[in-house]
Design a protein around this motif. Structure first.
Motif, mmCIF file in Angstrom:
data_model
loop_
_atom_site.group_PDB
_atom_site.id
_atom_site.type_symbol
_atom_site.label_atom_id
_atom_site.label_comp_id
_atom_site.label_asym_id
_atom_site.label_seq_id
_atom_site.Cartn_x
_atom_site.Cartn_y
_atom_site.Cartn_z
ATOM 1 N N ILE A 109 55.293 40.465 66.689
ATOM 2 C CA ILE A 109 55.326 38.659 66.639
ATOM 3 C C ILE A 109 54.625 37.883 65.597
ATOM 4 N N SER A 110 55.103 37.558 64.972
ATOM 5 C CA SER A 110 54.681 37.255 63.826
ATOM 6 C C SER A 110 53.252 35.952 63.689
ATOM 7 N N VAL A 111 51.909 36.392 63.330
ATOM 8 C CA VAL A 111 50.727 35.890 63.675
ATOM 9 C C VAL A 111 50.005 35.554 62.672
ATOM 10 N N SER A 112 50.013 34.194 62.559
ATOM 11 C CA SER A 112 48.638 33.827 61.931
ATOM 12 C C SER A 112 47.473 33.533 62.855
ATOM 13 N N ALA A 113 46.296 34.144 62.243
ATOM 14 C CA ALA A 113 44.514 33.910 62.919
ATOM 15 C C ALA A 113 44.001 33.027 61.948
ATOM 16 N N LEU A 114 43.106 32.329 62.770
ATOM 17 C CA LEU A 114 42.622 30.869 62.241
ATOM 18 C C LEU A 114 41.580 31.624 61.831
ATOM 19 N N VAL A 115 40.463 31.933 61.405
ATOM 20 C CA VAL A 115 39.332 32.544 61.277
ATOM 21 C C VAL A 115 38.596 32.377 60.152
ATOM 22 N N ARG A 116 37.084 32.338 59.831
ATOM 23 C CA ARG A 116 36.379 31.077 59.647
ATOM 24 C C ARG A 116 35.902 32.230 58.197
ATOM 25 N N ASP A 117 35.959 33.445 58.031
ATOM 26 C CA ASP A 117 35.373 34.555 57.164
ATOM 27 C C ASP A 117 36.917 35.617 57.040
ATOM 28 N N ARG A 118 37.070 35.387 55.944
ATOM 29 C CA ARG A 118 38.003 36.518 55.956
ATOM 30 C C ARG A 118 37.945 37.830 56.004
ATOM 31 N N GLU A 119 36.886 38.128 55.328
ATOM 32 C CA GLU A 119 36.502 39.378 54.993
ATOM 33 C C GLU A 119 36.249 40.201 56.635
ATOM 34 N N LYS A 120 35.273 40.002 57.277
ATOM 35 C CA LYS A 120 35.300 39.663 57.740
ATOM 36 C C LYS A 120 36.251 40.133 59.882
ATOM 37 N N ALA A 121 37.273 39.131 58.740
ATOM 38 C CA ALA A 121 38.588 38.925 59.775
ATOM 39 C C ALA A 121 39.707 40.282 59.375
ATOM 40 N N ALA A 122 39.339 40.769 58.206
ATOM 41 C CA ALA A 122 40.177 41.731 57.454
ATOM 42 C C ALA A 122 39.723 42.914 58.261
ATOM 43 N N GLN A 123 39.006 42.945 59.030
ATOM 44 C CA GLN A 123 38.016 44.229 59.050
ATOM 45 C C GLN A 123 38.062 45.242 60.448
ATOM 46 N N VAL A 124 38.392 43.574 61.738
ATOM 47 C CA VAL A 124 38.751 43.790 63.065
ATOM 48 C C VAL A 124 40.212 43.236 63.133
ATOM 49 N N LEU A 125 40.985 42.933 62.373
ATOM 50 C CA LEU A 125 42.153 42.323 62.772
ATOM 51 C C LEU A 125 43.213 43.422 62.465
ATOM 52 N N PRO A 126 44.452 43.571 63.168
ATOM 53 C CA PRO A 126 45.767 44.643 62.965
ATOM 54 C C PRO A 126 46.465 43.654 60.968
ATOM 55 N N PRO A 127 46.441 45.093 60.093
ATOM 56 C CA PRO A 127 47.493 44.932 59.426
ATOM 57 C C PRO A 127 48.322 44.215 59.264
#
Length: 219
Positions: A25-43
């Motif tokens: 499923i295509s996912v858009s994630a609402l995040v406050r810190d893009r760098e942190k999110a990139a570390q914990v969320l799947p590519p």
């Protein structure tokens, strides 16, 4: 189906994102810190910088998403307004934006015992009171919804079977966050999950049932 996940970098939210991605499923994630999110969320996840407390940005952030899963929650702090702002006002902002954008289904992760005013968790700035108010706002919005009320959240998964019940039926118990994520994502596909509050825990002595039966058995 295109999913928008709020609270995506939290312990439960990141498991929801992972479950969605695993299902293709295509996912858009609402995040406050893009760098942190990139570390914990799947590519492959579309990272959208924003904040549930900034309502003007939410409609654009949702883009062409068709469903929304909210796993937001006030972080423990000494700010007595935290649960009011995040759990109530933040959810209210998400509901308003989802309604304005015509989203098809809104999944909200809440908590067991939101109807119990004298629950110990309400000593922490009335956290359950504001979750309950947020539930009611969603229920009255006209959106198709599923409210998921998990018991105590565990980071480690286990083989215990999921127990699902109607609102105000379960008052203790725990459940792995991975199973909460599975219930949230599965509710998008189960017609019997629509416009319901479901309470969930996991028990080693419970009989495992398919999700279709679990949702259908909740009045």
């Amino acid at each position: 189906m295109k999913a928008f996940v709020a609270g995506a970098t939290g312990e439960t939210g990141r498991r929801i994102v992972k479950e969605l991605v695993q299902r293709g499923i295509s996912v858009s994630a609402l995040v406050r810190d893009r760098e942190k999110a990139a570390q914990v969320l799947p590519p492959g996840v579309n990272l959208v910088v924003g904040d549930v407390l900034q309502p003007d940005s939410l409609r654009a952030a949702m883009g062409d998403s068709t469903v929304l899963i909210s796993a937001t929650g006030a972080a423990p702090s000494f700010d007595p307004t935290g649960p009011y702002k995040v759990d109530y006002e933040g959810t209210k902002n998400l509901v308003d934006a989802a309604k304005a954008n015509g989203l098809e289904h809104f999944i909200m992760v809440s908590s067991l015992c939101t109807s119990q005013l004298f629950h110990p968790l309400n000593l922490f700035w009335l956290i359950l009171v504001w979750k309950k108010r947020a539930e009611e706002y969603l229920q009255n919005s006209g959106l198709t919804y599923t409210i998921v009320r998990p018991g105590g959240l565990k980071n480690e998964d286990n083989s215990d079977a999921i127990v699902m019940a109607k609102a105000d039926s379960l008052f203790d118990g725990s459940i792995p966050r991975t199973k909460v994520a599975q219930v949230c994502v599965e509710s998008l596909f189960q017609p019997a999950a629509r416009n319901k509050i479901v309470e969930i825990i996991a028990k080693p002595d419970a009989t495992a049932q398919p999700f279709e039966a679990l949702f259908a058995n909740v009045a």
